[in-house]
Design a protein around this motif. Structure first.
Motif, PDB file in Angstrom:
ATOM      1  N   ALA A  56       0.835  -1.202   0.000  1.00 57.21           N
ATOM      2  CA  ALA A  56       0.000   0.000   0.000  1.00 57.21           C
ATOM      3  C   ALA A  56       0.872   1.254   0.000  1.00 57.21           C
ATOM      4  CB  ALA A  56      -0.935  -0.007   1.207  1.00 57.21           C
ATOM      5  N   ASP A  57       2.041   1.177   0.651  1.00 58.64           N
ATOM      6  CA  ASP A  57       2.952   2.324   0.645  1.00 58.64           C
ATOM      7  C   ASP A  57       3.468   2.603  -0.764  1.00 58.64           C
ATOM      8  OD1 ASP A  57       2.725   2.897   3.361  1.00 58.64           O
ATOM      9  OD2 ASP A  57       4.407   1.613   3.906  1.00 58.64           O
ATOM     10  N   ASP A  58       3.682   1.550  -1.554  1.00 59.15           N
ATOM     11  CA  ASP A  58       4.105   1.738  -2.948  1.00 59.15           C
ATOM     12  C   ASP A  58       3.020   2.463  -3.745  1.00 59.15           C
ATOM     13  OD1 ASP A  58       6.487   0.419  -2.427  1.00 59.15           O
ATOM     14  OD2 ASP A  58       5.787  -1.501  -3.243  1.00 59.15           O
ATOM     15  N   VAL A  59       1.771   2.116  -3.504  1.00 57.55           N
ATOM     16  CA  VAL A  59       0.657   2.787  -4.186  1.00 57.55           C
ATOM     17  C   VAL A  59       0.605   4.253  -3.761  1.00 57.55           C
ATOM     18  CG1 VAL A  59      -1.850   2.872  -4.489  1.00 57.55           C
ATOM     19  CG2 VAL A  59      -0.675   0.659  -4.420  1.00 57.55           C
ATOM     20  N   ALA A  60       0.799   4.504  -2.474  1.00 62.10           N
ATOM     21  CA  ALA A  60       0.788   5.883  -1.976  1.00 62.10           C
ATOM     22  C   ALA A  60       1.913   6.699  -2.606  1.00 62.10           C
ATOM     23  CB  ALA A  60       0.901   5.899  -0.454  1.00 62.10           C
ATOM     24  N   LYS A  61       3.076   6.079  -2.833  1.00 57.39           N
ATOM     25  CA  LYS A  61       4.194   6.784  -3.479  1.00 57.39           C
ATOM     26  C   LYS A  61       3.843   7.151  -4.919  1.00 57.39           C
ATOM     27  CE  LYS A  61       7.773   4.654  -0.681  1.00 57.39           C
ATOM     28  NZ  LYS A  61       8.842   3.666  -0.625  1.00 57.39           N
ATOM     29  N   ILE A  62       3.157   6.258  -5.623  1.00 59.44           N
ATOM     30  CA  ILE A  62       2.699   6.569  -6.985  1.00 59.44           C
ATOM     31  C   ILE A  62       1.759   7.766  -6.934  1.00 59.44           C
ATOM     32  CG2 ILE A  62       1.288   5.747  -8.920  1.00 59.44           C
ATOM     33  CD1 ILE A  62       2.344   2.897  -8.242  1.00 59.44           C
ATOM     34  N   ALA A  63       0.844   7.736  -5.974  1.00 62.65           N
ATOM     35  CA  ALA A  63      -0.128   8.819  -5.840  1.00 62.65           C
ATOM     36  C   ALA A  63       0.545  10.151  -5.536  1.00 62.65           C
ATOM     37  CB  ALA A  63      -1.140   8.476  -4.753  1.00 62.65           C
ATOM     38  N   GLY A  69       3.469  11.082  -6.362  1.00 65.12           N
ATOM     39  CA  GLY A  69       4.103  11.536  -7.589  1.00 65.12           C
ATOM     40  C   GLY A  69       3.143  12.210  -8.548  1.00 65.12           C
ATOM     41  N   LEU A  70       1.855  11.939  -8.382  1.00 68.17           N
ATOM     42  CA  LEU A  70       0.835  12.557  -9.232  1.00 68.17           C
ATOM     43  C   LEU A  70       0.107  13.704  -8.521  1.00 68.17           C
ATOM     44  CD1 LEU A  70      -0.654   9.284 -10.735  1.00 68.17           C
ATOM     45  CD2 LEU A  70       0.812  10.955 -11.897  1.00 68.17           C
ATOM     46  N   GLY A  71       0.571  14.030  -7.305  1.00 66.76           N
ATOM     47  CA  GLY A  71      -0.005  15.167  -6.587  1.00 66.76           C
ATOM     48  C   GLY A  71      -1.102  14.823  -5.598  1.00 66.76           C
ATOM     49  N   TYR A  72      -1.287  13.545  -5.308  1.00 65.03           N
ATOM     50  CA  TYR A  72      -2.294  13.124  -4.339  1.00 65.03           C
ATOM     51  C   TYR A  72      -1.604  12.800  -3.028  1.00 65.03           C
ATOM     52  CZ  TYR A  72      -5.266  12.734  -8.429  1.00 65.03           C
ATOM     53  OH  TYR A  72      -5.953  13.013  -9.569  1.00 65.03           O
ATOM     54  N   GLU A  73      -2.234  13.158  -1.922  1.00 65.19           N
ATOM     55  CA  GLU A  73      -1.625  12.973  -0.602  1.00 65.19           C
ATOM     56  C   GLU A  73      -2.457  12.027   0.254  1.00 65.19           C
ATOM     57  OE1 GLU A  73       1.234  14.268   0.662  1.00 65.19           O
ATOM     58  OE2 GLU A  73       1.710  15.233  -1.229  1.00 65.19           O
ATOM     59  N   PHE A  74      -1.994  10.803   0.381  1.00 65.00           N
ATOM     60  CA  PHE A  74      -2.542   9.861   1.349  1.00 65.00           C
ATOM     61  C   PHE A  74      -1.461   8.841   1.651  1.00 65.00           C
ATOM     62  CE2 PHE A  74      -3.885   8.239  -2.804  1.00 65.00           C
ATOM     63  CZ  PHE A  74      -3.492   6.918  -2.753  1.00 65.00           C
ATOM     64  N   ALA A  75      -1.592   8.183   2.788  1.00 68.45           N
ATOM     65  CA  ALA A  75      -0.581   7.211   3.217  1.00 68.45           C
ATOM     66  C   ALA A  75      -1.061   5.791   2.938  1.00 68.45           C
ATOM     67  CB  ALA A  75      -0.314   7.381   4.713  1.00 68.45           C
ATOM     68  N   GLY A  76      -0.116   4.874   2.923  1.00 71.51           N
ATOM     69  CA  GLY A  76      -0.450   3.480   2.690  1.00 71.51           C
ATOM     70  C   GLY A  76      -1.421   2.932   3.718  1.00 71.51           C
ATOM     71  N   ASP A  77      -1.267   3.334   4.984  1.00 74.76           N
ATOM     72  CA  ASP A  77      -2.177   2.822   6.010  1.00 74.76           C
ATOM     73  C   ASP A  77      -3.594   3.331   5.812  1.00 74.76           C
ATOM     74  OD1 ASP A  77      -1.385   5.418   6.839  1.00 74.76           O
ATOM     75  OD2 ASP A  77      -1.735   4.925   8.949  1.00 74.76           O
ATOM     76  N   GLU A  78      -3.735   4.528   5.246  1.00 78.71           N
ATOM     77  CA  GLU A  78      -5.073   5.040   4.939  1.00 78.71           C
ATOM     78  C   GLU A  78      -5.714   4.204   3.819  1.00 78.71           C
ATOM     79  OE1 GLU A  78      -4.647   9.722   5.968  1.00 78.71           O
ATOM     80  OE2 GLU A  78      -3.495   8.959   4.257  1.00 78.71           O
ATOM     81  N   LEU A  79      -4.908   3.809   2.848  1.00 76.07           N
ATOM     82  CA  LEU A  79      -5.393   2.951   1.778  1.00 76.07           C
ATOM     83  C   LEU A  79      -5.828   1.601   2.349  1.00 76.07           C
ATOM     84  CD1 LEU A  79      -5.857   2.400  -1.241  1.00 76.07           C
ATOM     85  CD2 LEU A  79      -3.452   1.751  -1.402  1.00 76.07           C
ATOM     86  N   LEU A  80      -5.044   1.040   3.256  1.00 73.71           N
ATOM     87  CA  LEU A  80      -5.407  -0.239   3.869  1.00 73.71           C
ATOM     88  C   LEU A  80      -6.709  -0.141   4.653  1.00 73.71           C
ATOM     89  CD1 LEU A  80      -1.936  -1.529   5.081  1.00 73.71           C
ATOM     90  CD2 LEU A  80      -3.304  -2.395   3.160  1.00 73.71           C
TER      91      LEU A  80
END
Length: 71
Positions: free
Chosen positions: A29-36, A38-49
């Motif tokens: 999930a942290d990898d997904v958050a890093k992609i986000a 890079g595109l200007g979106y701010e959320f953390a991997g734990d929020e995605l989980l």
């Protein structure tokens, strides 16, 4: 608000096949958050989980179990 950012990212992912592929290829999930980020979106991997099981448009967030883990 991170939840709004997460939802906006998921909406974008629906219309961008390359982004969808990158997210699906991510290991964590942290990898997904890093992609986000890079595109200007701010959320953390734990929020995605914590959003796991919920749906935004045609995207349902689900946690994948890594290979080798047993339930």
């Amino acid at each position: 608000m991170a939840l709004d950012q997460l939802k906006a990212f998921l909406v974008l992912m629906q219309s961008d096949p390359a982004l969808k592929d990158a997210v699906l290829a991510s290991s964590t999930a942290d990898d997904v958050a890093k992609i986000a980020v890079g595109l200007g979106y701010e959320f953390a991997g734990d929020e995605l989980l914590r959003f796991s099981g919920q749906k935004v448009g045609r995207v349902t967030v689900s946690k994948r179990q890594p290979p080798g883990e047993y339930s």
